[in-house]
Structures are given as C-alpha cells and as structure tokens.
Design an enzyme around this catalytic site. Sequence first.
Site, PDB file in Angstrom:
ATOM      1  N   VAL A   1      17.674   3.880  29.462  1.00  0.00           N
ATOM      2  CA  VAL A   1      16.512   2.683  29.265  1.00  0.00           C
ATOM      3  C   VAL A   1      15.432   3.262  28.256  1.00  0.00           C
ATOM      4  O   VAL A   1      14.900   4.332  28.416  1.00  0.00           O
ATOM      5  CB  VAL A   1      15.973   2.362  30.748  1.00  0.00           C
ATOM      6  CG1 VAL A   1      14.847   1.808  30.463  1.00  0.00           C
ATOM      7  CG2 VAL A   1      16.966   1.584  31.334  1.00  0.00           C
ATOM      8  N   HIS A   2      15.210   2.328  27.310  1.00  0.00           N
ATOM      9  CA  HIS A   2      13.950   2.630  26.369  1.00  0.00           C
ATOM     10  C   HIS A   2      13.243   1.463  25.905  1.00  0.00           C
ATOM     11  O   HIS A   2      13.962   0.441  25.527  1.00  0.00           O
ATOM     12  CB  HIS A   2      14.321   3.718  25.284  1.00  0.00           C
ATOM     13  CG  HIS A   2      15.206   3.327  24.290  1.00  0.00           C
ATOM     14  ND1 HIS A   2      16.759   3.241  24.492  1.00  0.00           N
ATOM     15  CD2 HIS A   2      15.188   2.588  23.151  1.00  0.00           C
ATOM     16  CE1 HIS A   2      17.403   2.575  23.664  1.00  0.00           C
ATOM     17  NE2 HIS A   2      16.425   2.257  22.741  1.00  0.00           N
ATOM     18  N   PHE A   3      11.733   1.211  26.094  1.00  0.00           N
ATOM     19  CA  PHE A   3      11.110   0.198  25.652  1.00  0.00           C
ATOM     20  C   PHE A   3      10.694   0.308  24.320  1.00  0.00           C
ATOM     21  O   PHE A   3       9.992   1.332  23.984  1.00  0.00           O
ATOM     22  CB  PHE A   3      10.224  -0.166  26.378  1.00  0.00           C
ATOM     23  CG  PHE A   3      10.556  -0.724  27.955  1.00  0.00           C
ATOM     24  CD1 PHE A   3      10.493  -2.205  28.270  1.00  0.00           C
ATOM     25  CD2 PHE A   3      10.972   0.206  28.989  1.00  0.00           C
ATOM     26  CE1 PHE A   3      11.179  -2.661  29.416  1.00  0.00           C
ATOM     27  CE2 PHE A   3      11.470  -0.352  30.073  1.00  0.00           C
ATOM     28  CZ  PHE A   3      11.606  -1.758  30.422  1.00  0.00           C
TER      29      PHE A   3
END
Length: 154
Positions: free
Chosen positions: A102-104
């Site tokens: 997960v990475h924003f």
Amino acid sequence: MTVGAEGCFSCANNDRFDELPASELVATDEHWRVARAINTALPGWLVLVPRRHVTTLAELTDAEAAGLGLWQIRLSRALHAVTGCVKTYVVQFAEAAGFAHVHFHVVPRPPELPEELRGPRVFGLLGRPEAEHVPAGLADELAGRLRAHLLAQA
Ligand SMILES: [Zn+2]
C-alpha cells in the site's frame, strides 16, 4: 525481508530504515514513512507508505488508519507551503509489479500544470525517462524544506 514481502520495493527500504537516504525518509512515525516518489518529472511528488507489508487498505489497523488522515493533511499543507501548489492529489492503487505494498501518492498540483496532465493524467509524469526526472539537487532541496515544514507542524 519478511515472508510475503519478497520483491517488495517498500519493504526493502523499510528493512534498512536506519540506513535510508534523506529522499526515502522525508518524515516518519511508528506506522508510516514518507518518501520522495522515484522516476517522476514533477517536483515535490511524495509517497506515504505503511511501515509493514500490507497490500490492501482493509489490512490497515485502526491505529494506522488514525495516523493516515493526519499525514495526508500535513503533507498537503507542507506541499502548499513549499511548492506553491493550488491543491494536492491523493491516490492509492498499488498495482505495479514490485509495488503491491500500500502506498498513497500525495501529489502537488502546480497552478501551471497543463490541462492534459491534470487529474488521473498526472500519472503521465511518473515513470519518465531519467533525463526528465526532477534533478537530484532540486529534489533534495525540496525534500529538506518539506521535512523542516513537517517538523515545525508536528
Ligand atoms: Zn512490502
């Protein structure tokens, strides 16, 4: 590297946390790490990454989720102050090979950004050839100013 995280770009960096260059450590807390996006032509593009391997938002704990909102807003404020952007985009896909962690993306939208690169099309500025990358000197300078701004807000 932890089981299940093999070939994960973010875990490879999380695993060498104490040796990370400043570009991979713009800011951090016990749950999250902020890095400069790689291979981008847009100055100030940041990525917010959990400190452990999760591949879907549903796997984040309540404690990680509580910090997430604060980070997104603090990073947006810092990008406004440092880059002069008119808004920030926040995007999470985690679909590229090696980047399922997960990475924003927290992306400054400059006032002069051409219409054809606004909204989702801003990803046209990621994965660019090396000659188009933000020059290392400018990228480091921006990362330093963002870090200072974030520390002042904390
Ligand atoms: Zn990972």
